[in-house]
Write an enzyme that holds these catalytic residues in place. Structure first.
Site, PDB file in Angstrom:
ATOM      1  N   ASP A  82      49.371  56.780  17.774  1.00 14.88           N
ATOM      2  CA  ASP A  82      48.913  57.244  16.453  1.00 14.88           C
ATOM      3  C   ASP A  82      49.151  56.124  15.439  1.00 14.88           C
ATOM      4  OD1 ASP A  82      51.763  57.619  16.638  1.00 14.88           O
ATOM      5  OD2 ASP A  82      51.674  58.723  14.754  1.00 14.88           O
ATOM      6  N   HIS A 100      47.356  57.154  25.858  1.00 15.12           N
ATOM      7  CA  HIS A 100      47.027  57.923  24.648  1.00 15.12           C
ATOM      8  C   HIS A 100      47.233  56.981  23.469  1.00 15.12           C
ATOM      9  CE1 HIS A 100      46.602  61.696  22.325  1.00 15.12           C
ATOM     10  NE2 HIS A 100      47.466  61.144  21.482  1.00 15.12           N
ATOM     11  N   ASP A 109      47.791  59.844  34.373  1.00 15.56           N
ATOM     12  CA  ASP A 109      47.173  58.699  33.709  1.00 15.56           C
ATOM     13  C   ASP A 109      45.885  59.166  33.037  1.00 15.56           C
ATOM     14  OD1 ASP A 109      46.364  56.297  32.764  1.00 15.56           O
ATOM     15  OD2 ASP A 109      45.835  55.424  34.714  1.00 15.56           O
ATOM     16  N   GLU A 118      51.491  58.266  26.414  1.00 14.89           N
ATOM     17  CA  GLU A 118      51.330  57.520  25.165  1.00 14.89           C
ATOM     18  C   GLU A 118      52.162  56.241  25.264  1.00 14.89           C
ATOM     19  OE1 GLU A 118      51.877  59.944  21.677  1.00 14.89           O
ATOM     20  OE2 GLU A 118      51.385  58.311  20.287  1.00 14.89           O
TER      21      GLU A 118
HETATM   22  O1  G3I Z   1      66.820  65.607  24.863  1.00 12.74           O
HETATM   23  C1  G3I Z   1      66.203  66.817  25.295  1.00 12.74           C
HETATM   24  C2  G3I Z   1      66.764  67.242  26.614  1.00 12.74           C
HETATM   25  O2  G3I Z   1      68.112  67.558  26.466  1.00 12.74           O
HETATM   26  C3  G3I Z   1      65.956  68.455  27.120  1.00 12.74           C
HETATM   27  O3  G3I Z   1      66.411  68.816  28.386  1.00 12.74           O
HETATM   28  C4  G3I Z   1      64.478  68.096  27.192  1.00 12.74           C
HETATM   29  C5  G3I Z   1      63.609  69.261  27.611  1.00 12.74           C
HETATM   30  O4  G3I Z   1      62.253  69.037  27.280  1.00 12.74           O
HETATM   31  O5  G3I Z   1      64.060  67.694  25.935  1.00 12.74           O
HETATM   32  C6  G3I Z   1      64.722  66.576  25.414  1.00 12.74           C
HETATM   33  O6  G3I Z   1      64.218  66.343  24.143  1.00 12.74           O
HETATM   34  C7  G3I Z   1      62.946  65.828  24.033  1.00 12.74           C
HETATM   35  C8  G3I Z   1      63.052  64.593  23.153  1.00 12.74           C
HETATM   36  O7  G3I Z   1      61.795  64.104  22.888  1.00 12.74           O
HETATM   37  C9  G3I Z   1      63.883  63.496  23.809  1.00 12.74           C
HETATM   38  O8  G3I Z   1      63.932  62.376  22.999  1.00 12.74           O
HETATM   39  C10 G3I Z   1      62.017  66.854  23.430  1.00 12.74           C
HETATM   40  O9  G3I Z   1      61.809  67.903  24.346  1.00 12.74           O
HETATM   41  C11 G3I Z   1      60.721  66.213  23.059  1.00 12.74           C
HETATM   42  O10 G3I Z   1      59.901  67.125  22.361  1.00 12.74           O
HETATM   43  C12 G3I Z   1      60.938  64.996  22.209  1.00 12.74           C
HETATM   44  O11 G3I Z   1      59.735  64.313  22.114  1.00 12.74           O
HETATM   45  C13 G3I Z   1      59.545  63.403  21.063  1.00 12.74           C
HETATM   46  C14 G3I Z   1      58.091  63.562  20.637  1.00 12.74           C
HETATM   47  O12 G3I Z   1      57.776  62.594  19.673  1.00 12.74           O
HETATM   48  C15 G3I Z   1      57.792  64.938  20.073  1.00 12.74           C
HETATM   49  O13 G3I Z   1      58.515  65.160  18.928  1.00 12.74           O
HETATM   50  C16 G3I Z   1      59.772  61.998  21.581  1.00 12.74           C
HETATM   51  O14 G3I Z   1      61.166  61.765  21.786  1.00 12.74           O
HETATM   52  C17 G3I Z   1      59.260  60.979  20.592  1.00 12.74           C
HETATM   53  O15 G3I Z   1      59.306  59.711  21.192  1.00 12.74           O
HETATM   54  C18 G3I Z   1      57.827  61.299  20.193  1.00 12.74           C
HETATM   55  O16 G3I Z   1      57.435  60.410  19.225  1.00 12.74           O
HETATM   56  C19 G3I Z   1      56.080  60.429  18.864  1.00 12.74           C
HETATM   57  C20 G3I Z   1      56.035  60.623  17.353  1.00 12.74           C
HETATM   58  O17 G3I Z   1      56.499  61.909  17.045  1.00 12.74           O
HETATM   59  C21 G3I Z   1      54.635  60.386  16.809  1.00 12.74           C
HETATM   60  N1  G3I Z   1      54.100  59.149  17.257  1.00 12.74           N
HETATM   61  C22 G3I Z   1      54.056  59.012  18.691  1.00 12.74           C
HETATM   62  C23 G3I Z   1      55.441  59.120  19.282  1.00 12.74           C
HETATM   63  C24 G3I Z   1      55.426  58.921  20.779  1.00 12.74           C
HETATM   64  O18 G3I Z   1      54.888  59.972  21.479  1.00 12.74           O
HETATM   65  O1  9MR Z   2      48.007  61.845  19.048  1.00  8.82           O
HETATM   66  C1  9MR Z   2      49.255  62.440  18.746  1.00  8.82           C
HETATM   67  C2  9MR Z   2      50.374  61.652  19.377  1.00  8.82           C
HETATM   68  O2  9MR Z   2      50.420  60.363  18.828  1.00  8.82           O
HETATM   69  C3  9MR Z   2      51.693  62.390  19.218  1.00  8.82           C
HETATM   70  O3  9MR Z   2      52.698  61.769  19.962  1.00  8.82           O
HETATM   71  C4  9MR Z   2      51.550  63.820  19.674  1.00  8.82           C
HETATM   72  C5  9MR Z   2      52.811  64.627  19.442  1.00  8.82           C
HETATM   73  O4  9MR Z   2      53.178  64.628  18.122  1.00  8.82           O
HETATM   74  O5  9MR Z   2      50.500  64.458  19.018  1.00  8.82           O
HETATM   75  C6  9MR Z   2      49.259  63.855  19.243  1.00  8.82           C
HETATM   76  O6  9MR Z   2      48.284  64.548  18.542  1.00  8.82           O
HETATM   77  C7  9MR Z   2      47.874  65.729  19.154  1.00  8.82           C
HETATM   78  C8  9MR Z   2      48.339  66.925  18.345  1.00  8.82           C
HETATM   79  O7  9MR Z   2      49.742  66.995  18.322  1.00  8.82           O
HETATM   80  C9  9MR Z   2      47.772  68.185  18.920  1.00  8.82           C
HETATM   81  N1  9MR Z   2      46.335  68.114  19.014  1.00  8.82           N
HETATM   82  C10 9MR Z   2      45.858  66.992  19.833  1.00  8.82           C
HETATM   83  C11 9MR Z   2      46.367  65.686  19.291  1.00  8.82           C
HETATM   84  C12 9MR Z   2      45.957  64.535  20.221  1.00  8.82           C
HETATM   85  O8  9MR Z   2      44.629  64.280  20.200  1.00  8.82           O
END
Ligand code: G3I
Ligand code: 9MR
Ligand code: ZN
Length: 576
Positions: free
Chosen positions: A185, A505, A550, A559
């Site tokens: 993103d 992604h 993939d 991503e």
């Molecule tokens: O740490 C817990 C673990 O204890 C548990 O067992 C497990 C079960 O699902 O979850 C773990 O936590 C996860 C966490 O990442 C770990 O860092 C959460 O479920 C998971 O939702 C969370 O995901 C984060 C994601 O955003 C959604 O919020 C990722 O860390 C984080 O890297 C990712 O970052 C996104 C940004 O929001 C937007 N831009 C893209 C970026 C990469 O995808």
């Molecule tokens: O594209 C978004 C990605 O960069 C983020 O990691 C992810 C979780 O926050 O969300 C993606 O966007 C999605 C949105 O959350 C739900 N609708 C579909 C989007 C992807 O096309």
């Protein structure tokens, strides 16, 4: 001889020619996913192991020269052992004894051949170049073109329209310059920029001799500052614009919602500076991460640009002042905002990291006092499982203290002891893992590939604290996993290796007209959390290491993200 029998012979000849060519197209000559190698390769002096997963292996394997198929080495596969996290039954093909540089592939009778890989001193230099240069391809605010090497990989200046969101406590137009797009993103997030930039600056501090020579082919190439530091500065400059006059730092700058899969310059919505709302507007995690990173910058840039180093250090101190006054202002997306949260529930570890980096850079007592008063609360963060991550930076705080020059001997010794103990345990556990990686079943979370990379970082920091070849070896094993020695036989770095993943992604990769994705991007990797629609369609009983697709739609497993790539850069720079 009758005409009929001549005819039959001709048919037999024709048949065997056909069979041979079909075989060479489909069988013998095309690599099989059942043989898993590091597709970049192996260092001459290092251990060299491939993994075979097949019921058909006869027991032997051959290492062959790619040029002429000559057998360079012959060995026996190890007995099969079950690997719980993938469900695979794995055998190892160990060809450590081969040290001669060159290109090779493995031939396993009954199974087939592997992808081609190299043995050599420079096997990771291309991956290091691409993984580091991928940050250039994430630049916001300027036209980017990867040049003749990657024709057609370009976009125009993006996200120049900045505005303050009501949650920031300000209104009107905001600066919107520079920084790296966070991931697939186009948002820019201080918390994630924190660990990313911190990891990269540490990479510089620990492996400078190697990085000095890296030419990234960026617009700044050729100036007095090494390219590696010029690239990082692009993001630091944006971070500096996110600091308010009182020292506090806003959480992120993103559009209100994620854009569609368009090129960056087509994402025309305003880029909003978003904060924590009425209480303090700025956030503790963002501000403390900022302080830590700017403190490191104050050390790193000093020899190249003392004015800039001072500016960073001053910004760090001011941020620290704010964070101390506001030790627990947490972030949550305000109403109407749906971009990434990076909402950490704890800010104590970020504060400790800031104090430790400020102490290391300045030697000023107040930072030391804070560190000594709080470090014990975080000692348990150095564990054999759970390496640093965006929400958990306490290990970085402890390590920077131990790595610094000025320290209390007893405190540093405690940190070193904890670190070595954890690293020893990681080595033992990885040795028992079928794929020789440090991941536990619980580590297959969103961004699990970065967990593997950060185990590598943890081991290499251990090695820096007390040299230990087994720490380095295990760090390499985690790298091998990322570069193809995994259940999918996929290199998880775009355009690195003969069988790299193809559908990140990643908006520019999805929206442009190039057949290959943008180079050097690390995939998030298997995620047992199945946090997107396509992942949820996978069979329910899949083992955790197999929960990966993939596919572009799988943002929770495929991503890219700057913090993940930073850990990869650290590992690539450090494993030699
Ligand atoms: O740490 C817990 C673990 O204890 C548990 O067992 C497990 C079960 O699902 O979850 C773990 O936590 C996860 C966490 O990442 C770990 O860092 C959460 O479920 C998971 O939702 C969370 O995901 C984060 C994601 O955003 C959604 O919020 C990722 O860390 C984080 O890297 C990712 O970052 C996104 C940004 O929001 C937007 N831009 C893209 C970026 C990469 O995808
Ligand atoms: O594209 C978004 C990605 O960069 C983020 O990691 C992810 C979780 O926050 O969300 C993606 O966007 C999605 C949105 O959350 C739900 N609708 C579909 C989007 C992807 O096309
Ligand atoms: Zn942009």
């Amino acid at each position: 001889m009758t005409t009929r029998s001549i005819g039959r012979e001709a048919v037999i000849v024709l048949f065997s020619v056909l069979t041979l060519s079909t075989l060479s197209l489909l069988g013998a000559d095309s690599p099989t996913v059942e043989i898993k190698v590091d597709q970049a390769g192996y260092l001459p002096q290092a251990s060299k192991v491939a993994i075979v997963v097949s019921g058909a292996a006869a027991g032997d394997f051959m290492l062959k020269r790619a040029a002429d198929g000559a057998v360079a080495y012959q060995g026996k596969l190890s007995a099969a052992i079950p690997d719980a996290d993938s469900g695979d039954s794995v055998q190892a093909a160990d060809f450590t004894r081969v040290k001669k540089p060159g290109k090779y592939f493995l031939d396993v009778p009954g199974v087939g051949r592997s992808w081609t890989f190299a043995i050599g001193q420079d096997v990771y230099s291309r991956a290091l170049y691409l993984a580091t240069r991928s940050f250039f391809g994430q630049r916001c605010g300027m036209a980017v073109d990867l040049g003749p090497e990657f024709k057609g990989y370009s976009y125009a200046a993006c996200h120049r329209r900045g505005e303050y969101h009501v949650s920031s406590g300000r209104s009107g137009t905001a600066p919107s310059v520079k920084g790296w797009h966070d991931a697939g993103d186009y948002g820019r997030y201080i918390v994630n920029s924190g660990i990313t930039t911190g990891t990269l600056l540490w990479t510089w501090e620990m492996f400078e001799p190697k990085l000095r020579k890296v030419n990234l082919n960026i617009p700044e190439s050729g100036n007095k500052t090494p390219d590696f530091l010029d690239e990082i500065r692009w993001n630091l400059d944006w971070m500096l614009t996110m600091q308010d006059q009182d020292g506090g730092v806003w959480h992120k700058q993103t559009t209100e919602k994620f854009s569609g899969f368009v090129m960056p310059e087509q994402d025309a919505a305003p880029s909003l500076v978003i904060g924590t709302g009425p209480d303090a507007f700025k956030g503790t995690c963002a501000t403390a991460d900022f302080a830590a990173v700017m403190a490191i910058a104050g050390r790193v840039y000093r020899p190249f640009d003392a004015r800039y180093a001072n500016q960073c250090l001053e910004a760090a101190k001011k941020a620290w002042g704010w964070a101390e006054q506001h030790p627990a202002v947490l972030f949550r997306n305000p109403a109407g905002v749906a971009t990434g949260g990076y909402g950490d529930r704890q800010s104590g570890d970020e504060l400790l990291w800031a104090a430790a980096e400020l102490w290391r850079s300045t030697g000023e007592e107040p930072y030391h006092r804070y560190f000594l008063a709080h470090f014990a609360e975080f000692r348990s963060s150095i564990q054999p499982d759970g390496p640093p991550a965006w929400a958990g930076v306490a290990p970085l705080a402890l390590w920077t203290y131990a790595l610094g020059k000025k320290k209390d001997a007893e405190t540093a010794r405690a940190i070193v002891d904890d670190s070595l103990k954890a690293a020893d345990q990681i080595v033992v556990r990885s040795g028992e893992n079928g794929y020789r990686i440090s991941l536990t079943s619980r580590d297959y979370i969103w961004g699990s590939n970065s967990v593997a990379a950060n185990y590598g970082l943890q081991l290499l920091v251990g090695h820096a604290l007390r040299p230990n070849a087994r720490f380095v070896e295990t760090a390499r094993d985690n790298l091998h996993y990322l570069l193809g020695r995994n259940t999918f036989s996929l290199s998880w770095v775009t355009q690195v290796g003969e069988n790299a993943f193809k559908h990140p992604h990643h908006r520019p990769s999805g929206a442009d007209n190039n057949s290959e994705p943008w180079p050097g991007l690390l995939s998030g990797g298997p995620n047992r959390g199945r946090q997107d629609e396509v992942m949820r369609k996978l069979p329910a009983n899949l083992p955790p290491a197999k929960m990966y697709l993939d596919e572009q739609a799988s943002y929770s497993s495929n991503e890219n993200a700057i913090n993940w790539n930073a850990a990869l850069v650290f590992l690539l720079a450090g494993v030699e």
